[in-house]
Enzyme design. Sequence first.
Site, PDB file in Angstrom:
ATOM      1  N   GLY A 204       0.842  -1.206   0.000  1.00 18.96           N
ATOM      2  CA  GLY A 204       0.000   0.000   0.000  1.00 18.96           C
ATOM      3  C   GLY A 204       0.866   1.241   0.000  1.00 18.96           C
ATOM      4  O   GLY A 204       2.061   1.172  -0.314  1.00 18.96           O
ATOM      5  N   ASN A 205       0.300   2.372   0.325  1.00 17.24           N
ATOM      6  CA  ASN A 205       1.066   3.618   0.424  1.00 17.24           C
ATOM      7  C   ASN A 205       0.376   4.493   1.451  1.00 17.24           C
ATOM      8  O   ASN A 205      -0.678   4.139   1.979  1.00 17.24           O
ATOM      9  CB  ASN A 205       1.145   4.306  -0.943  1.00 17.24           C
ATOM     10  CG  ASN A 205      -0.236   4.587  -1.495  1.00 17.24           C
ATOM     11  OD1 ASN A 205      -0.968   5.409  -0.966  1.00 17.24           O
ATOM     12  ND2 ASN A 205      -0.632   3.864  -2.551  1.00 17.24           N
ATOM     13  N   SER A 206       0.981   5.665   1.744  1.00 18.93           N
ATOM     14  CA  SER A 206       0.453   6.441   2.874  1.00 18.93           C
ATOM     15  C   SER A 206      -0.534   7.538   2.460  1.00 18.93           C
ATOM     16  O   SER A 206      -0.693   8.520   3.192  1.00 18.93           O
ATOM     17  CB  SER A 206       1.596   7.007   3.708  1.00 18.93           C
ATOM     18  OG  SER A 206       2.536   7.590   2.858  1.00 18.93           O
TER      19      SER A 206
END
Length: 395
Positions: A204-206
């Site tokens: 995922g990513n932030s």
Amino acid sequence: MRIIIGISGGIAAYKIPFLIRLLKKSGAEVKCILTPSAVDFISPIVVSALSNEPVGIDFWNKETGEWNNHVAYGEWADLLVIAPATANTIAKMATGACDNLLLATYLSMRNKTLVVPAMDLDMYKHPSFLRNIEQLTKDGVTILPASEGELASGLFGQGRMEEPEIILTKIQEILKTKTPLLGKTVLITAGPTHEAIDPVRFIGNSSSGKMGFALAETAIALGAKVVLISGPTNCTLTHDALEIIHVTTADEMLAEVKAKWEACSMGIFSAAVADYKPATVSDTKIKKVDDVLHIELVKNPDIVSWASNNKKENQLTIGFALETNNEKENALEKLKKKNMNIIILNSLNEKGAGFEKDTNKITIFDSKGDTKIFDLKHKKSVAIDIFDYIIEYSK
Ligand code: PMT
């Protein structure tokens, strides 16, 4: 628009000159009323000079000998905006107290009232404040909640008065003076996608979803219906004009976009979609055995490209480019390759821009060859700039 700004005594009063200027620029007539304690925070001379009107403070104008007629104020205004609204003023409004000109005007209002609170973190959460806000809502008052950020006390949290641009948009929404998106449905993707590796891990990513949710809020304020398709975030938004669909993966996001796209006038693709996903997902938690673990990744579908390649003549696709290098070249390449009308570049090299932050700094490029660079702003103000640009582009 005839607006009364009721200023009560809080540090956020320093933002009111900007609000007066924005309102005047948009063609509004503005009068201001200060509570007696507001004069400790903002000079009546500044307020009077900018609004080009006398300022009401007391029931009785000692210099001219005239009565400041709260009934006349209440009849004159299309909207009373109380900003900043302190806990004290809100409490008095909730109980019907009437010991100053602003409160008397509130009780005399023929039209609507908008309250824009500003106070410290703990006050904002206090049960008595929440009770008073609930009472005002029941009484038909519109509340523009405080935003999160650094407070005058040095504490961090909810309590900051909304920025003047956001207050202006809210005023326009209430008075329905600026609803260029009325009758349109806007599709927005927001947040990250999570691509499972096993039952407890994902790629995922932030992305926080803040940019996408700010776009949704602004589109609603401008009169649109919004379909917001969001990956996992902590952001929340509720509105009658909003359909919110929660998804986890890129495949799920694409399936929802496909289901909703036909009815939409435009799609704004602000989600940070994972470009790759694991080729297979383990049914059980992967054990820590070998020193190196290889995970085979396969490409995810490109969601904005699907929408662009399936758009009718009257539909627009607007994407974001999140870059770390060769920003302009990469953004222009994506604009072309993904067949979009507009691309909004935000670079991680700009301080205060990109993931998680409350602010963003954008440059917009479009398919007609135009470019516009914007200053660093709160994401809610950035969303207003984006819609102003889209509306101009569509003319
Ligand atoms: O959520 P926040 O914390 O507020 O942060 C906002 C943001 C930085 C995530 C947002 O402003 C942003 O830049 N979103 C796009 C991030 C991104 O994935 O950029 P990209 O350059 O990789 O993708 C280009 C465009 O294609 C984007 O519109 C993206 O949504 C879209 N895309 C990408 C991959 C994919 N498989 N499908 C897509 O639709």
